[in-house]
Design a protein around this motif. Sequence first.
Motif, PDB file in Angstrom:
ATOM      1  N   SER A 118      -1.550  11.625  -1.607  1.00  0.00           N
ATOM      2  CA  SER A 118      -2.635  11.335  -0.658  1.00  0.00           C
ATOM      3  C   SER A 118      -3.434  10.100  -1.088  1.00  0.00           C
ATOM      4  O   SER A 118      -4.189   9.551  -0.304  1.00  0.00           O
ATOM      5  N   GLN A 119      -3.243   9.635  -2.328  1.00  0.00           N
ATOM      6  CA  GLN A 119      -3.927   8.440  -2.832  1.00  0.00           C
ATOM      7  C   GLN A 119      -3.028   7.225  -2.635  1.00  0.00           C
ATOM      8  O   GLN A 119      -1.902   7.183  -3.119  1.00  0.00           O
ATOM      9  N   SER A 173       0.886  -1.149   0.000  1.00  0.00           N
ATOM     10  CA  SER A 173       0.000   0.000   0.000  1.00  0.00           C
ATOM     11  C   SER A 173       0.925   1.199   0.000  1.00  0.00           C
ATOM     12  O   SER A 173       1.504   1.557   1.032  1.00  0.00           O
ATOM     13  N   LEU A 174       1.112   1.782  -1.182  1.00  0.00           N
ATOM     14  CA  LEU A 174       2.082   2.865  -1.357  1.00  0.00           C
ATOM     15  C   LEU A 174       1.396   4.084  -1.964  1.00  0.00           C
ATOM     16  O   LEU A 174       0.451   3.952  -2.747  1.00  0.00           O
ATOM     17  N   PRO A 175       1.903   5.276  -1.657  1.00  0.00           N
ATOM     18  CA  PRO A 175       1.294   6.481  -2.226  1.00  0.00           C
ATOM     19  C   PRO A 175       1.584   6.603  -3.722  1.00  0.00           C
ATOM     20  O   PRO A 175       2.648   6.221  -4.198  1.00  0.00           O
ATOM     21  N   SER A 176       0.603   7.148  -4.437  1.00  0.00           N
ATOM     22  CA  SER A 176       0.780   7.450  -5.851  1.00  0.00           C
ATOM     23  C   SER A 176       1.810   8.566  -5.981  1.00  0.00           C
ATOM     24  O   SER A 176       1.801   9.518  -5.192  1.00  0.00           O
ATOM     25  N   LEU A 177       2.684   8.471  -6.968  1.00  0.00           N
ATOM     26  CA  LEU A 177       3.691   9.518  -7.160  1.00  0.00           C
ATOM     27  C   LEU A 177       3.026  10.844  -7.516  1.00  0.00           C
ATOM     28  O   LEU A 177       3.394  11.885  -6.992  1.00  0.00           O
ATOM     29  N   GLY A 178       2.020  10.800  -8.379  1.00  0.00           N
ATOM     30  CA  GLY A 178       1.355  12.024  -8.817  1.00  0.00           C
ATOM     31  C   GLY A 178       0.400  12.604  -7.794  1.00  0.00           C
ATOM     32  O   GLY A 178       0.087  13.789  -7.832  1.00  0.00           O
ATOM     33  N   ASN A 179      -0.067  11.777  -6.859  1.00  0.00           N
ATOM     34  CA  ASN A 179      -1.022  12.214  -5.848  1.00  0.00           C
ATOM     35  C   ASN A 179      -0.726  11.465  -4.549  1.00  0.00           C
ATOM     36  O   ASN A 179      -1.365  10.448  -4.257  1.00  0.00           O
TER      37      ASN A 179
END
Length: 191
Positions: free
Chosen positions: A56-57, A48-54
């Motif tokens: 918070s997602q 469960s990793l954060p999206s590079l572009g967002n």
Amino acid sequence: MAMRKRQLWFLIPLVLFLIIIALFYTRLGKDTTIVTNTSLNRALPSFSLPSLGNPSQMITQAQLPKQPFLLNVWASWCATCKVEHPFLLQMSKTGVPIVGVNYKDETKDALDYLNTHEDPFILNVQDKEGSFGIDLGLTGVPESFVVDDKGNVRQHILGEINEERYNKQVLPCMTALREQAADAKIREVCQ
């Protein structure tokens, strides 16, 4: 007696030197590469990793493609990644789905890099601490993994993917996976 001790002290380095030479000689011509394929033929480690572009997602396996894809671990600070990047763009333009894992990088640096050099990834996650890389058995960057439609790692490519490696390693593996070849055939082709 003192003379004999001096002679013995002289012989010790000579004997050690001869032992080292013998050890090197026995390894001549043998493969010395160490490859750790801890993820090979296993399910992609859960994440469960954060999206590079967002950031918070959060991205998990549920968002990964449901077809064979290439998981590419990269970083903006990696010189070999910069060499590999134009070929990744070529691959993505021919329809190869590539998921990026931005490894131990600053978000701003990674986004600046992709804005300058184009983004070949259909999805890109951040692994700032490197924990997902450890779970994958990563030895450095860049490294890539061919993942089948069920989420199993079928091939682990150390270093840069270029045209030759793509044609000899990645393409045959992805083709076998797309054609739903027998597991024995997939293991043979995806080694």
